[in-house]
Enzyme design. Structure first.
Site, mmCIF file in Angstrom:
data_model
loop_
_atom_site.group_PDB
_atom_site.id
_atom_site.type_symbol
_atom_site.label_atom_id
_atom_site.label_comp_id
_atom_site.label_asym_id
_atom_site.label_seq_id
_atom_site.Cartn_x
_atom_site.Cartn_y
_atom_site.Cartn_z
ATOM 1 N N SER A 55 -42.438 1.445 10.206
ATOM 2 C CA SER A 55 -43.109 1.755 8.949
ATOM 3 C C SER A 55 -42.086 2.139 7.878
ATOM 4 C CB SER A 55 -44.154 2.844 9.184
ATOM 5 O OG SER A 55 -44.998 2.988 8.063
ATOM 6 N N GLY A 104 -43.839 7.397 8.447
ATOM 7 C CA GLY A 104 -44.693 8.451 7.923
ATOM 8 C C GLY A 104 -44.851 8.386 6.417
#
Length: 495
Positions: free
Chosen positions: A176, A95
Site C-alpha cells: 500500500s 497505512g
C-alpha cells in the site's frame, strides 16, 4: 533468553531468542525533531536491550503520549543457526501514510522459513512525515518520511552483516503506502547499490505528488491553523490539533481538487529528482527484478468505509476527466455486463482504474526497458475480518504474507486480532510466502518457472487463489474497452 551483544555503528545491542530465531526490536536508527531531517542517534557503549518494539510514530489513536523524536526504530528477525550470509527483506509498512508501524509485522515465521533476515521499520507519518514546508522556509528539506526510510536502509546496509544478513542481497518490499515508498525509494541515487530487488504490493495508482499540490496542502494547513502570518509556530502545535487540522483539510481536498491526495512522496526536485515511472522506463533500474501485486477487490474496503474513502470520488472524477462522461458510462456498462455474480461492477471499475491498471503499466515500462518483472493478483478471501465479509480486498495478501501458519497474527497498532486459518488459507498463504521468499533469495518468484516473467507481447498474470493459476492480462471485453478509450483520448486521435 537474551542474545549475546551484537555490535552496531551506534553501539552494542542485545535481543531475545524466539525458538530458532533471534529478534531485535525497537533498534534506534535515527532521531528527528519535528519537521527536521533525521540524524543518527547519540552513540552508546553499554549493551542496549532491544527486546520490545519502540515507540509508535505519532498517528490517530496514538497521539496523547507520542514520542516524536524516538519513533524512528526498526526490528530485525534472523535465524539463530545461519551458517552463511542470508538475503534480507526490508519491509515498509502501509497505512495511507497516516497509520501503522513495524510492530504490526512479526517477521519470525518468514525469517525461519526463508531462511532470511527480515527487517521492518517505522517512519514518520501524517503531517510529521509528509507535510512539505520547505517552500515556506520552515524545513531544511521535504520528503522527510522518505528520507527516514533511506536512513533505515543506510543503517541496514552498514549493520546487517552483524546479524547474519548479506548487505549485498537486500530486497525492498512494501504494501500500500509502503509500496509507493518502495517505488520512490528505488529510484533515489542515494539508494543505488543498497538493494538488488523490489516488491510492491497494492501501490496506489498515483505514486507521486507534484510539488505544487504539496505546497497547496501546506498552505491550506497553515490557514486552517490560522498560522499564515506566523508559520513557524506550527513546530509547537500540539499533535492532536495538528492531525485534526490535516483531517479537515483532507476532506475538503477530496471535494475541491482533481488529485485529492493528502500525503505521499513528492516530486520536489531535491530528494526525488524525477518521476519514478520515468526512471523505470528509461532502463536505469533494468538490473532490479521487480514483483508487482494487487488484490482482486481492492476498492471494496474503501467503499465500505464510513464515509466512503475520498479516493472513490477522485478516481471516478479522474476517469471522467480522461474519457468524458460518455466514456465513463461506456466503461461502467461493460463492467455491468461482464460482472461475476458476487461482483460490484462499480467497485471493479474503480479497482482497475486506481490499482490494477497502473501496476500493469509500470510492469510494461520495466519490461520494455529490459527489466525482469512479475505481476500478480490475490483472489483468495482470508477467513479473517474484514476479508471474511469483504472478500479479497486491500490487504488480503498482506494478511497471508505475515501469517504464522496456521494462525493469522495480531496487528497491535491497527488493533486487529489474528486467528486460526482454514485449510484454504494455509494453502494459499504458504504458496504466497514461498514465492516471496524465493524472490527474496533468487530474484525469481517461482524457481520451477510455472509463473513466467512479464514481457512485451506476453503479459502473464499470476492468480493466487485455489488453484494457483496464470491468466493472460490483456484479454476480455474490459481490457478492449479501456484500450479503445485510451486510444481515442490520445491528443493525435482527438486532433
Amino acid at each position: 533468553m537474551l542474545t549475546n551483544a551484537v555490535p552496531t555503528t551506534n553501539g552494542p545491542i542485545v535481543g531475545v531468542e524466539q525458538g530458532a530465531v533471534r529478534a531485535f526490536k525497537g533498534v534506534a536508527f535515527a532521531i528527528a525533531r519535528r519537521f527536521a531531517r533525521a540524524t543518527p542517534p547519540p552513540a552508546w557503549t553499554e549493551p542496549r536491550r532491544c527486546t520490545d518494539y519502540g515507540a509508535f510514530a505519532p498517528q490517530p489513536g496514538h497521539l496523547d503520549h507520542a514520542d516524536e523524536e524516538s519513533c524512528l526504530s526498526l526490528n530485525i528477525w534472523t535465524p539463530a543457526a545461519a551458517d552463511r550470509p542470508l538475503p534480507v527483506m526490508f519491509f515498509i509498512h502501509g497505512g495511507a501514510f497516516v497509520t501503522g508501524g513495524g510492530a504490526d509485522y512479526d517477521g519470525s515465521f518468514l525469517a525461519a522459513h526463508g531462511p532470511a533476515v527480515i527487517v521492518t521499520i517505522n517512519y514518520r507519518l501524517g503531517p510529521l512525515g509528509f507535510l512539505q514546508l520547505h517552500r515556506h522556509g520552515l524545513t531544511e528539506a521535504d520528503n522527510l518520511a522518505l528520507q527516514d526510510t533511506l536512513a533505515a536502509l543506510d543503517w541496514v546496509h552498514a549493520n546487517i552483516a552483524n546479524f547474519g544478513g548479506d548487505p549485498d542481497a537486500v530486497t525492498l518490499s512494501g504494501q500500500s503506502a509502503g509500496a509507493s515508498m518502495v517505488i520512490a525509494l528505488a529510484t533515489l541515487p542515494q539508494a543505488k547499490g543498497k538493494f538488488i530487488r523490489a516488491i510492491a504490493l497494492s501501490a496506489p495508482g498515483r505514486n507521486i505528488m507534484t510539488a505544487d499540490h504539496a505546497d497547496d496542502i501546506a498552505r491550506r494547513v497553515l490557514d486552517e491553523l490560522e498560522l499564515a502570518r506566523d508559520p513557524g509556530v506550527i513546530a509547537s502545535v500540539p499533535l492532536p490539533k495538528l492531525f485534526a487540522a490535516m483531517e479537515r483539510v483532507g476532506r475538503r481536498l477530496a471535494d475541491e481538487t482533481e488529485q485529492g491526495t493528502l500525503f505521499g512522496p513528492v516530486l520536489d526536485g531535491t530528494v526525488i529528482l524525477r518521476e519514478p515511472r520515468d526512471v523505470f522506463a528509461d532502463g536505469s533500474l533494468r538490473d532490479i527484478p521487480l514483483w508487482l501485486g494487487s488484490c482482486r477487490d481492492e476498492m471494496v474496503m474503501f467503499l465500505k468505509s464510513t464515509p466512503p474513502a475520498a479516493m472513490i470520488r477522485t478516481t471516478e472524477r479522474q476517469v471522467r476527466t480522461a474519457f468524458g462522461d460518455a466514456g465513463w458510462c461506456r466503461l461502467l456498462s461493460y463492467y455491468r455486463g461482464t460482472a461475476r455474480p458476487d461482483e460490484d461492477p462499480y467497485e471493479a471499475l474503480l479497482s482497475d482504474a486506481f490499482w490494477h491498471r497502473p501496476m500493469a503499466d509500470l510492469a510494461r515500462l520495466h519490461a520494455a526497458a529490459g527489466g525482469a518483472v512479475w505481476l500478480s493478483r490475490f483472489d483468495h478471501r482470508p477467513a479473517l475480518e474484514p476479508f471474511l465479509s469483504q472478500g479479497p480486498t486491500h490487504g488480503a495478501d498482506n494478511a497471508c504474507l505475515w501469517a504464522h501458519l496456521p494462525e493469522f497474527i495480531d496487528r497491535p497498532i491497527l488493533k486487529r486480532k489474528g486467528g486460526p486459518m482454514t485449510p484454504a488459507d494455509i494453502d494459499v498463504a504458504a504458496r504466497f510466502q514461498d514465492n516471496l521468499l524465493r524472490f527474496v533469495t533468487t530474484g525469481m518468484p517461482d524457481v520451477t518457472e510455472a509463473w513466467p516473467r512479464f514481457a512485451t507481447g506476453n503479459e502473464p498474470l499470476a492468480i493466487f487463489g485455489q488453484p494457483f493459476h496464470i491468466v493472460p492480462l490483456n484479454e476480455g471485453a474490459r481490457f478492449r474497452v479501456w484500450a479503445e478509450l485510451t486510444e481515442q483520448s490520445r491528443p493525435e486521435a482527438v486532433a
